[in-house]
Each structure stands twice: as structure tokens, then as C-alpha cells.
Design an enzyme around this catalytic site. Structure first.
Site, PDB file in Angstrom:
ATOM      1  N   HIS A  74     -55.104  23.971 -32.691  1.00  0.00           N
ATOM      2  CA  HIS A  74     -53.724  24.058 -33.171  1.00  0.00           C
ATOM      3  C   HIS A  74     -53.490  25.288 -34.051  1.00  0.00           C
ATOM      4  CE1 HIS A  74     -55.135  21.861 -36.884  1.00  0.00           C
ATOM      5  NE2 HIS A  74     -54.200  22.605 -37.434  1.00  0.00           N
ATOM      6  N   ASP A 119     -59.243  19.337 -30.605  1.00  0.00           N
ATOM      7  CA  ASP A 119     -58.728  20.373 -31.502  1.00  0.00           C
ATOM      8  C   ASP A 119     -59.822  21.388 -31.834  1.00  0.00           C
ATOM      9  OD1 ASP A 119     -56.942  21.715 -33.069  1.00  0.00           O
ATOM     10  OD2 ASP A 119     -56.909  20.241 -34.699  1.00  0.00           O
ATOM     11  N   SER A 212     -56.672  24.381 -42.217  1.00  0.00           N
ATOM     12  CA  SER A 212     -56.991  24.063 -40.826  1.00  0.00           C
ATOM     13  C   SER A 212     -57.874  25.118 -40.181  1.00  0.00           C
ATOM     14  CB  SER A 212     -55.711  23.937 -40.008  1.00  0.00           C
ATOM     15  OG  SER A 212     -55.220  22.633 -40.036  1.00  0.00           O
TER      16      SER A 212
END
Length: 265
Positions: A74, A119, A212
Site C-alpha cells: 500500500h 501487503d 508504514s
């Protein structure tokens, strides 16, 4: 409904950030965060890379070797630039290097990077990186982490929540590997496949907005990739979700070795 945890400076005008879910729970978001930690020692994050584009910083990643960086799917963006050998984002070490992607590969396909399912993303750099005082790779896991293991997550994400305060230097925090049912209790609709549940049950320590794609490091090996969690961060009985790198080890090694037919778990 779930929201992607995005850097507030990029999407705060488009998203109702932290909006309550229909059942009254806090929003599930992504692009995670460091809460309750401390400034990392520069010698301890030589593999940590800083991903940015014309809109600014958005994710971290991990250097695996001279040519490959591991991050979250992502975190895929247009015009990614990769800074290596960074500590203070406003100070440039002499050995700092900048690269751009030559190739980006996600687990589902080279052109289909998803937000939460599988992910994980590999970035092949446009030219090899030179290892130096502030730049070195991190090893892939030899075994999965044990339950209860103390691991370190790091990044340039916000150090406060729900207020957002982005630091100039990366922060590190020690958290524990938890049993998957702990996270399933917090997030009843989540799948327990290919993920790690990690955090501090009593709260106070967590990754948060801006972290992230960064590493969860256990015993000197990358075991997790910061993926998603609740916002506000670091709440009681609400750990974070990390991509389980060990489950993707064969895929990662196959891609790096040039095997385009390697199967993703």
C-alpha cells in the site's frame, strides 16, 4: 467503514480521518506510526530507507541487499524516490544515497498492489547501493518469531496520537509478538493469514501514521512490515498488524534471484 491510514499532510482534505465505524469502533487505518518510543541510534537503522515523492514523505522500507528494498504494497506511489543513509531528514550525511525504482513487484502481480491483502512490495533500485557507515542491509528471517518475542519497530511516523507530530529523526519502540487471536478479537473481520500481531496489550507503544512499510526487527532480522491498525494508535488491546515476512521468504528470494515464476503464498 475502514479507512486507509494515510499521511495527514497528503489526504486529510479528502478523507474523514479517524471517523467512527458503523459499530462505534475507531476507524481501521493504514500508513502506520511510532508512539511511546525513542530516537533511534543511527547505527541501529542502517537498513531503514525513506520513501518520498513530490508530495513529500509517505513510507519507510528496508534495504535487503545492494539492489532491493522491501516495503508494504500500500506504499506504492508514482515517482517514488528512495533516500538511504538518512537519520535527521534535514541533515545529509556524506554517504547518503538516493535511488529510484527500476522495477516494483507486488505479491499479486507487478501492476496490482493492494492496500491490505498481501501487503508486501519489492523495489528493485535503478543502480546498486554502496554500503557505508550509515547504509547496510538487513537479513531475512531464518525462522518465524516466537510468541512473546521482543521486537523493534522504527520509522519517521508521528510520535503523538491522535494529534500528529512528525519527528525529524526516526523513532524506535520495542513491542511484543502476540497470538493472532488477540488481533482477531480487536479486528473480528480480519484474516489471520500471513500476518503478525504485535504490540503492547496495555497500550502506550505502537507504530503510527507515517511508519508504514518499515521493518519490525527481531534478533537482527526483519520479521514484519508495518501494515495497518487502529487510529488513534497505541490503545488498550488494539495491537498493530504486520505482514509476516517469513511466509513470503521464498517469494522474496525467488524474485531477487530472477525467478519470475515464483509463487506467492
Amino acid at each position: 467503514m475502514p479507512l486507509i491510514r494515510v499521511l495527514a499532510s497528503l489526504l486529510i482534505l479528502q478523507l474523514s480521518y479517524g471517523k467512527s465505524l458503523d459499530n462505534g469502533a475507531k476507524a481501521i487505518t493504514s500508513l502506520d506510526r511510532i508512539i511511546g518510543g525513542f530516537e533511534c541510534n543511527p547505527s541501529e537503522h542502517r537498513s531503514l530507507v525513506y520513501l518520498y515523492n513530490s508530495a513529500g514523505f509517505f513510507c519507510s522500507g528496508t534495504l535487503l541487499n545492494h539492489e532491493w528494498v522491501l516495503t508494504a504494497a500500500h506504499c506504492n506511489r508514482e515517482d517514488i524516490q528512495i533516500r538511504l543513509g538518512v537519520h535527521n531528514v534535514h541533515v545529509h550525511y556524506e554517504d547518503e544515497q538516493i535511488r529510484v525504482p527500476k522495477e516494483k513487484l507486488c505479491c499479486l502481480s507487478t501492476n496490482n498492489c493492494t492496500q491490505f491483502s498481501q501487503d508486501i512490495m519489492l523495489i528493485r533500485l535503478n543502480s546498486p547501493v554502496n554500503y557505508s557507515e550509515h547504509i547496510a542491509p538487513l537479513s531475512l528471517p531464518s525462522n518465524p518469531p516466537s510468541m512473546g518475542s521482543v521486537c523493534c519497530v522504527m520509522g519517521w511516523g508521528t510520535i503523538t496520537s491522535p494529534e500528529v507530530t512528525y519527528p525529524e529523526v526516526p523513532h524506535c519502540v520495542d513491542i511484543n509478538i502476540l497470538h493472532i487471536p488477540v488481533c482477531q478479537a480487536a479486528y473480528p473481520t480480519m484474516s489471520g493469514k500471513n500476518i503478525l500481531c504485535a504490540g503492547i496489550l496495555e497500550g502506550g507503544k505502537d507504530s503510527c501514521k507515517g511508519d508504514s512499510g518499515g521493518p519490525l526487527i527481531c534478533n537482527g532480522q526483519i520479521q514484519g512490515i508495518v501494515s495497518w491498525g487502529r487510529f488513534p494508535c497505541a490503545q488498550f488491546l488494539e495491537p498493530g498488524i504486520y505482514t509476516k515476512v517469513f511466509d513470503y521468504k521464498d517469494w522474496i528470494e525467488g524474485i531477487i534471484a530472477g525467478n519470475s515464476n515464483v509463487i506467492c503464498p
